[in-house]
Enzyme design. Structure first.
Site: not given
Ligand code: AKG
Length: 418
Positions: A105, A217-219, A221-222
């Site tokens: 990361k 959270g509404y990015g 993912v949300g």
């Molecule tokens: C996560 O799942 O938190 C990621 O950082 C995924 C990143 C990726 O697609 O390699």
């Protein structure tokens, strides 16, 4: 409530898994610390002529299963410990997902929202140049995370290829389509959350149809979790972002909420329902709660007031260890981050394989593959939990960790590392 150090959280979770699996302290020590962390200085000339230095990191946690893999976040509060914790979580996420990757990361301590496009490009290129010796197609493959996107990945890719004098398209994932990415990457984490939730709801709630859902959270993912859950039959009754939220037991249209957020800056201006705070959303009387914003929002302070039956972790680390103990006692099921939000990295793997083969795949095919994997992984974790653990003492996270850590342990053993 004192905010906990994410690294302490990650280590406490590992400790639990190592103890449950009966491994010794040596295994714990190897896995509680990253293989390597590189700290870099990113100094740039701002548009107004001043000079600013930002700190950046890349943490490579473990590579027993394959090259390090994980995103890079830009955030004003990111710390080295947080990046290390996130790289540890990536090791477990990739292992649990059955991907041939270790965990990594990255992060830069910056508020990208106040940078001009030129400043953002310069920062991105300098950061990637500084870490270019430790990343690579078979070494470490970054991707987008909080406040980084396909444009940032394009600069990363270009900078790497400039420094290394090649055309290594598989060195980052989450790229735009023109550079070998997949459109489906943007929806993949939210889609994966929805699929995993659907599997759990079928097993424990008799299905998703009409089940009420709150999304914090509404990015990306949300929003996509809300959109796909609604398409699967659930009723979205509350959504929030960093500026506030909205609760309407009659139901909220996810697309409409996105439009409101785009035009006014927050979903809280949605035309119907009751305004709520970004923390109140966690305590609403709903069937399913999706924390998809930031770390450590469900703590021992509010866990007892949570009414949802299933919590699907769209964000990384939203539930603290102390909170989870309370939730297990209450019989609340937590679909842990390393399971529920693995859709992004699974899609990244599809992109990476494609780049390396010089091949192509349609978004439809890619999403089908992702769905299959999310269904399979969710069922594996639930079955393991039911067979080997006690629901009144152990969480699904315990099961997920035990599967993930055992795979990494076996790979390390086979390679002669332990
Ligand atoms: C996560 O799942 O938190 C990621 O950082 C995924 C990143 C990726 O697609 O390699």
């Amino acid at each position: 409530m004192q905010p906990t150090d994410p690294l302490e959280e990650a280590r406490a979770q590992l400790r639990r898994a190592v103890d449950l699996l009966g491994y010794d302290d040596y295994v714990y020590e190897v896995l509680a610390n990253p293989d390597r962390v590189l700290q870099v200085r990113v100094t740039i000339k701002m548009d107004d002529g001043t000079v600013k230095t930002f700190l950046g990191w890349r943490s490579q946690h473990n590579s027993a299963l394959g090259p390090y893999k994980g995103g890079v976040r830009y955030h004003p509060n990111v710390t080295m410990n947080e990046v290390i914790a996130l790289s540890m979580w990536m090791t477990w996420k990739n292992s649990l997902a059955g991907l041939p990757y270790g965990g990594g990361k990255g992060g830069v301590r910056v508020n990208p929202k106040i940078l001009s496009p030129r400043e953002l490009e310069l920062l991105s290129r300098k950061y990637f140049e500084s870490i270019s010796d430790i990343v690579g197609v078979d070494q470490d493959i970054p991707a987008p995370d909080v406040y980084t996107d396909p444009q940032v990945m394009s600069w990363f890719l270009d900078e790497y290829n400039r420094v290394k004098r090649g055309q290594f398209f598989g060195v980052v994932t989450g790229k735009p389509v023109e550079l070998g990415g997949l459109n489906a990457r943007i929806v993949s984490t939210g889609y994966g959350v929805a699929v995993s939730t659907r599997v759990a709801a079928e097993k424990f709630l008799g299905g998703l149809e009409g089940r009420t859902v709150a999304v914090q959270g509404y990015g990306n993912v949300g929003y996509y979790a809300a959109k796909f859950l609604a398409e699967m039959g659930a009723k979205i009754v509350a959504v929030s972002d960093s500026r506030g939220g909205i609760y309407d037991p009659e139901g909220i249209d996810p697309e409409e909420a996105l439009k409101v957020k785009r035009s006014t800056g927050t979903v809280a201006n949605y035309q119907r329902g009751k305004k709520i705070s970004t923390m109140e959303i966690l305590e609403l009387p709903v069937d399913i709660l999706v924390p998809a914003a930031i770390e450590e929002v469900i703590t021992d302070e509010n866990a007892d007031r949570i009414k949802a039956k299933i919590i699907s972790e769209g964000a990384n680390g939203p539930t603290t260890t102390a909170a989870e103990k309370i939730l297990v006692k209450k019989g609340v099921l937590v679909l842990p981050d390393i399971l529920a939000n693995a859709g992004g990295v699974i899609m990244s793997h599809i992109e990476w394989v494609n780049n390396r083969m010089g091949g192509w795949i349609t978004d439809e095919e890619a999403l089908k593959k992702l769905e299959q994997k999310m269904v399979e992984n969710t069922k594996t974790v639930i079955t393991y939990w039911e067979k080997n653990l006690k629901p009144e003492e152990n969480s699904l996270r315990d099961a997920a960790y035990m599967i993930a850590v055992e795979r990494v342990f076996r790979a390390m053993k086979l390679r002669g590392w332990i």
